[in-house]
Enzyme design. Structure first.
Site, PDB file in Angstrom:
ATOM      1  CB  SER A 273      24.341  29.874  49.155  1.00  0.00           C
ATOM      2  OG  SER A 273      23.428  30.247  50.585  1.00  0.00           O
TER       3      SER A 273
ATOM      4  CE1 TYR B 146      23.614  24.539  50.220  1.00  0.00           C
ATOM      5  CE2 TYR B 146      22.991  26.450  51.769  1.00  0.00           C
ATOM      6  CZ  TYR B 146      23.054  25.950  50.404  1.00  0.00           C
ATOM      7  OH  TYR B 146      22.314  26.377  49.260  1.00  0.00           O
TER       8      TYR B 146
HETATM    9  N1  LIG Z   1      16.359  27.597  46.200  1.00  0.00           N
HETATM   10  C1  LIG Z   1      17.204  28.432  47.083  1.00  0.00           C
HETATM   11  O1  LIG Z   1      16.507  29.024  47.842  1.00  0.00           O
HETATM   12  C2  LIG Z   1      18.741  28.368  46.899  1.00  0.00           C
HETATM   13  C3  LIG Z   1      19.049  29.453  48.083  1.00  0.00           C
HETATM   14  C4  LIG Z   1      20.623  29.643  47.849  1.00  0.00           C
HETATM   15  C5  LIG Z   1      21.218  29.017  47.172  1.00  0.00           C
HETATM   16  N2  LIG Z   1      20.719  27.778  46.183  1.00  0.00           N
HETATM   17  C6  LIG Z   1      21.628  27.133  45.311  1.00  0.00           C
HETATM   18  O2  LIG Z   1      21.013  27.172  44.029  1.00  0.00           O
HETATM   19  C7  LIG Z   1      21.306  25.942  43.401  1.00  0.00           C
HETATM   20  C8  LIG Z   1      20.376  25.061  42.738  1.00  0.00           C
HETATM   21  O3  LIG Z   1      19.345  24.599  43.713  1.00  0.00           O
HETATM   22  P1  LIG Z   1      18.073  24.302  43.693  1.00  0.00           P
HETATM   23  O4  LIG Z   1      17.254  25.552  44.454  1.00  0.00           O
HETATM   24  O5  LIG Z   1      17.494  24.134  42.405  1.00  0.00           O
HETATM   25  O6  LIG Z   1      17.934  23.150  44.772  1.00  0.00           O
HETATM   26  P2  LIG Z   1      17.206  21.880  44.138  1.00  0.00           P
HETATM   27  O7  LIG Z   1      15.824  21.898  43.731  1.00  0.00           O
HETATM   28  O8  LIG Z   1      17.356  20.784  45.361  1.00  0.00           O
HETATM   29  O9  LIG Z   1      18.297  21.237  42.989  1.00  0.00           O
HETATM   30  C9  LIG Z   1      19.373  20.940  43.319  1.00  0.00           C
HETATM   31  C10 LIG Z   1      19.978  20.254  41.960  1.00  0.00           C
HETATM   32  O10 LIG Z   1      21.134  19.466  42.173  1.00  0.00           O
HETATM   33  C11 LIG Z   1      21.162  18.215  41.686  1.00  0.00           C
HETATM   34  N3  LIG Z   1      21.888  17.466  42.365  1.00  0.00           N
HETATM   35  C12 LIG Z   1      21.951  17.383  43.478  1.00  0.00           C
HETATM   36  N4  LIG Z   1      22.937  16.039  44.073  1.00  0.00           N
HETATM   37  C13 LIG Z   1      23.679  15.734  42.722  1.00  0.00           C
HETATM   38  C14 LIG Z   1      24.383  14.684  42.310  1.00  0.00           C
HETATM   39  N5  LIG Z   1      24.903  14.041  43.248  1.00  0.00           N
HETATM   40  N6  LIG Z   1      24.642  14.615  40.863  1.00  0.00           N
HETATM   41  C15 LIG Z   1      23.884  15.284  40.091  1.00  0.00           C
HETATM   42  N7  LIG Z   1      23.241  16.344  40.259  1.00  0.00           N
HETATM   43  C16 LIG Z   1      22.944  16.608  41.749  1.00  0.00           C
HETATM   44  C17 LIG Z   1      19.848  17.905  41.621  1.00  0.00           C
HETATM   45  O11 LIG Z   1      19.541  16.965  40.621  1.00  0.00           O
HETATM   46  P3  LIG Z   1      18.457  15.878  40.816  1.00  0.00           P
HETATM   47  O12 LIG Z   1      17.310  16.674  40.784  1.00  0.00           O
HETATM   48  O13 LIG Z   1      18.597  14.959  39.650  1.00  0.00           O
HETATM   49  O14 LIG Z   1      18.580  15.257  42.107  1.00  0.00           O
HETATM   50  C18 LIG Z   1      18.942  19.332  41.331  1.00  0.00           C
HETATM   51  O15 LIG Z   1      18.944  19.550  40.017  1.00  0.00           O
HETATM   52  C19 LIG Z   1      22.097  25.137  44.389  1.00  0.00           C
HETATM   53  O16 LIG Z   1      23.578  25.370  44.240  1.00  0.00           O
HETATM   54  C20 LIG Z   1      21.724  25.788  45.797  1.00  0.00           C
HETATM   55  O17 LIG Z   1      22.837  25.525  46.692  1.00  0.00           O
HETATM   56  C21 LIG Z   1      19.508  27.733  46.219  1.00  0.00           C
END
Ligand SMILES: NC(=O)c1ccc[n+]([C@@H]2O[C@H](COP(=O)([O-])OP(=O)(O)OC[C@H]3O[C@@H](n4cnc5c(N)ncnc54)[C@H](OP(=O)(O)O)[C@@H]3O)[C@@H](O)[C@H]2O)c1
Length: 201
Positions: free
Chosen positions: A73, A88
């Site tokens: 992140s 986080y």
């Molecule tokens: N979006 C941003 O701005 C941002 C910025 C920095 C870093 N990131 C990183 O990018 C990555 C992807 O996040 P995102 O932005 O796509 O967020 P998101 O839309 O909230 O997606 C998170 C994903 O993690 C899965 N997940 C959460 N808890 C879980 C569990 N217990 N078992 C299995 N799957 C689980 C969710 O699955 P379900 O949908 O099935 O719950 C979902 O597919 C993460 O590592 C996040 O920290 C994102």
């Protein structure tokens, strides 16, 4: 971990992307956050990622090839602190350090371990509070565009920021003194908290 090992037995897992993570409960002081939710965050962001990684490594070692992408992140790369999202961002610092060490351990054995660092990307992780206070929404990548760039970067460096506009943000952030980052982040995240808190009461 035993179950994962059993499930992937016999499969040629060439690439593992540790993408799953949780950022809830969101912008709160640590003493305000629900302990169970913080524990869940650490379990998903730290423990699950570590265990899944450990489970796929034996097969990759046997075959002498493989790649692991851990999603970090910008909260731990572009800025010196990420107040109110402290746990986080601390979990993401763990991901970054784990990746670096694993890459040193396994690179000679044919396995690339990389930490990809997104800044803001339009996904479910962007809470309404983040969206409402965002200064430059045009800088926020779409999930599809981000994923295309991310796929291209696999295998190129231990730490990378795949999105070009986010690379520019990273460079510009490096010109700003840490104290200014700290002040600005706290100010922004207190705004997130002000939006979030009434919903928790
Ligand atoms: N979006 C941003 O701005 C941002 C910025 C920095 C870093 N990131 C990183 O990018 C990555 C992807 O996040 P995102 O932005 O796509 O967020 P998101 O839309 O909230 O997606 C998170 C994903 O993690 C899965 N997940 C959460 N808890 C879980 C569990 N217990 N078992 C299995 N799957 C689980 C969710 O699955 P379900 O949908 O099935 O719950 C979902 O597919 C993460 O590592 C996040 O920290 C994102």
């Amino acid at each position: 971990m035993r179950r994962i090992k059993e499930d992937i037995e016999g499969l040629d897992v060439g690439l593992l992307v540790n993408n799953a993570a949780v950022n809830r409960p969101g912008a709160l002081y640590v003493h305000e956050a629900d302990g169970d939710r913080l524990a869940r965050m650490v379990l998903v962001n730290v423990m699950a990622l570590t265990e899944v990684t450990a489970a796929v490594l034996p097969g990759m070692l046997e075959r002498g090839r493989g790649a692991i992408v851990n999603v970090g992140s910008g909260s731990t790369v572009a800025v010196p602190s990420f107040p109110l999202y402290t746990v986080y961002s601390a979990t993401k610092r763990y991901v970054q350090h784990l990746t670096r060490c694993l890459n040193v351990e396994y690179k000679q054995k044919g396995i690339d371990v990389q930490c990809q660092v997104p800044f803001y990307v339009h996904t479910g992780m962007l809470s309404p509070a983040i969206k409402a206070t965002m200064r430059f929404p045009a800088f926020v990548a779409t999930a599809d565009a981000y994923a295309r760039d991310a796929a291209r970067w696999i295998g190129h460096g231990t730490l990378c920021v795949p999105d070009a506009s986010q690379q520019l943000q990273w460079f510009l952030a490096g010109l700003v003194p840490d104290a200014v980052h700290d002040w600005y982040r706290l100010r922004q995240h207190l705004k997130h908290r002000a939006i979030l808190r009434p919903k928790l009461m």
